[in-house]
Design a protein around this motif. Structure first.
Motif, PDB file in Angstrom:
ATOM      1  N   TYR A   1      -0.979  -5.991  -7.141  1.00 17.48           N
ATOM      2  CA  TYR A   1       0.076  -4.974  -7.220  1.00 17.48           C
ATOM      3  C   TYR A   1       1.087  -5.427  -8.266  1.00 17.48           C
TER       4      TYR A   1
ATOM      5  N   GLU B   1       0.820  -1.204   0.000  1.00 19.50           N
ATOM      6  CA  GLU B   1       0.000   0.000   0.000  1.00 19.50           C
ATOM      7  C   GLU B   1       0.860   1.263   0.000  1.00 19.50           C
TER       8      GLU B   1
ATOM      9  N   GLU C   1       3.345   6.566  -5.209  1.00 21.17           N
ATOM     10  CA  GLU C   1       3.079   6.877  -6.613  1.00 21.17           C
ATOM     11  C   GLU C   1       2.052   7.987  -6.732  1.00 21.17           C
ATOM     12  N   GLU C   2       1.019   7.951  -5.894  1.00 21.46           N
ATOM     13  CA  GLU C   2      -0.010   8.987  -5.919  1.00 21.46           C
ATOM     14  C   GLU C   2       0.555  10.339  -5.503  1.00 21.46           C
ATOM     15  N   MET C   3       1.592  10.331  -4.648  1.00 17.38           N
ATOM     16  CA  MET C   3       2.224  11.574  -4.190  1.00 17.38           C
ATOM     17  C   MET C   3       3.232  12.114  -5.192  1.00 17.38           C
TER      18      MET C   3
ATOM     19  N   GLY D   1       6.931   8.149  -6.745  1.00 19.14           N
ATOM     20  CA  GLY D   1       7.031   6.748  -7.140  1.00 19.14           C
ATOM     21  C   GLY D   1       8.447   6.308  -7.443  1.00 19.14           C
TER      22      GLY D   1
ATOM     23  N   ARG E   1       1.850   2.215  -3.464  1.00 20.82           N
ATOM     24  CA  ARG E   1       0.767   2.885  -4.186  1.00 20.82           C
ATOM     25  C   ARG E   1       0.630   4.340  -3.735  1.00 20.82           C
ATOM     26  N   GLN E   2       0.728   4.587  -2.431  1.00 18.01           N
ATOM     27  CA  GLN E   2       0.613   5.945  -1.920  1.00 18.01           C
ATOM     28  C   GLN E   2       1.743   6.833  -2.413  1.00 18.01           C
TER      29      GLN E   2
END
Length: 329
Positions: free
Chosen positions: A326, A249, A255-257, A260, A252-253
């Motif tokens: 993932y 997780e 990458e969103e920020m 990545g 993924r976070q």
């Protein structure tokens, strides 16, 4: 086991009722749909239990009609192909917390913590067995299945095969992930902050050692494994495996920020391994570092750690599951 081979090793105490398939097994699976993920999970968990009970049958000298293990595979039309026996204590690869298997189990647990499982004779027996069944039956019909210590063994075997381009279906229940217990922190901001700081430090160390052969080799291996997606089954109340939840997780976070790139580098390495390499000590990458996976988290409330870590939870039909894939690219 023919049809779909299970190379398993489990670690769980049991009582007679829990060993009896008719009393404790997934008897609701009167017909198996092999395309149904829930059915496949339940069968895989039953195969784990069967090998566990094989060792218990051996210890209790239960043979013939008295043996409790066979129904756990015969219910799904499997056949026992070969028993794997440890050369150190003559135990079948279904270790339990009773009898002469206990000390060997603890010894192997220490090897996991020290990142030395690949150097044990049990793993050598396991990987040779995997190579044999792949050569005999082909790779399309092979399952690697394990629970706890056995999941670590199956994961390591799967990684070794994947490095040579052979991607096997793997069902890994409560696989150990030894690191700081960040997932147990309730405050999400504190948890994310610690993981973010860890990623930045780990990525920085990896960059500083970019000319180090060991660090470079770890990165190349990670990319080579990205096409392999084992099935990880995790209970967040089980501290032995719960870090897998945050491990994927957090990626993924990040990458969103927009961070990545930092995480893609950090997730390939362990901070401890990088520090040891900097001191001139060559180490293998920890088995739990994997680029891709199907992760199933059991959100069903549990009474205690024993239930959260147990194999029996995974064939129940009333589970509250959260499954995500993932893919590392």
């Amino acid at each position: 086991m023919a049809a779909e081979m299970a190379i398993v090793n489990v670690s769980e105490p049991a009582i007679s009722e829990r060993e009896n398939f008719d009393l404790s097994g997934p008897v609701h699976l009167t017909t198996v749909d092999w395309t149904n993920p829930c059915h496949r999970r339940s069968v895989a968990a039953s195969l784990v239990q069967s090998v566990y009970i094989l060792e218990r049958d051996r210890q209790e000298k239960r043979e013939g009609s008295q043996a409790l293990a066979p129904p756990w595979w015969k219910a799904f039309k499997f056949q026992l192909y070969r028993q794997l026996v440890d050369d150190a204590d003559s135990c079948i690869f279904g270790t339990i917390t009773k009898g002469d298997a206990l000390m060997r189990d603890l010894e192997l647990d220490i090897h996991i913590v020290r990142n030395g499982l690949h150097q044990t004779s049990r793993f050598e027996i396991a990987i040779q067995a995997v190579r044999h069944v792949v050569a005999t039956f082909g790779s399309n019909n092979i399952w690697l299945v394990g629970h706890s210590l056995g999941a670590a063994m199956a994961l390591l075997a799967g990684k070794n095969m994947a490095k040579s381009g052979v991607f096997l279906d793997a069902f890994l229940f409560n696989s150990p992930f030894f690191s700081a217990p960040i997932e147990r922190i309730k405050d999400k901001k504190v948890k994310h902050g610690l993981r973010f700081a860890g990623s930045v430090i780990t990525a920085g160390l990896a960059l500083a050692m970019k000319n180090n052969n060991q660090a470079h080799r770890s990165g190349g291996t990670f990319l080579a494994l990205s096409a392999w997606l084992p099935h990880l089954f995790v209970n967040p109340s089980d501290h032995i495996c719960s870090e897998y939840v945050g491990y994927f997780e957090h990626r993924r976070q990040m990458e969103e920020m927009g961070a990545g790139a930092i995480e893609k580098l950090a997730t390939q390495h362990s901070m401890g391994g990088l520090l040891l390499n900097a001191l001139g000590k060559q180490t293998e990458e920890p088995p739990h570092l994997i680029p891709s996976a199907h992760v199933t988290v059991n959100r069903t409330p549990v009474r205690d750690f024993k239930e959260a870590h147990g194999i029996h939870q995974w064939w129940r039909s009333d589970l509250h599951l959260d499954t995500k894939s993932y893919n590392y690219s």
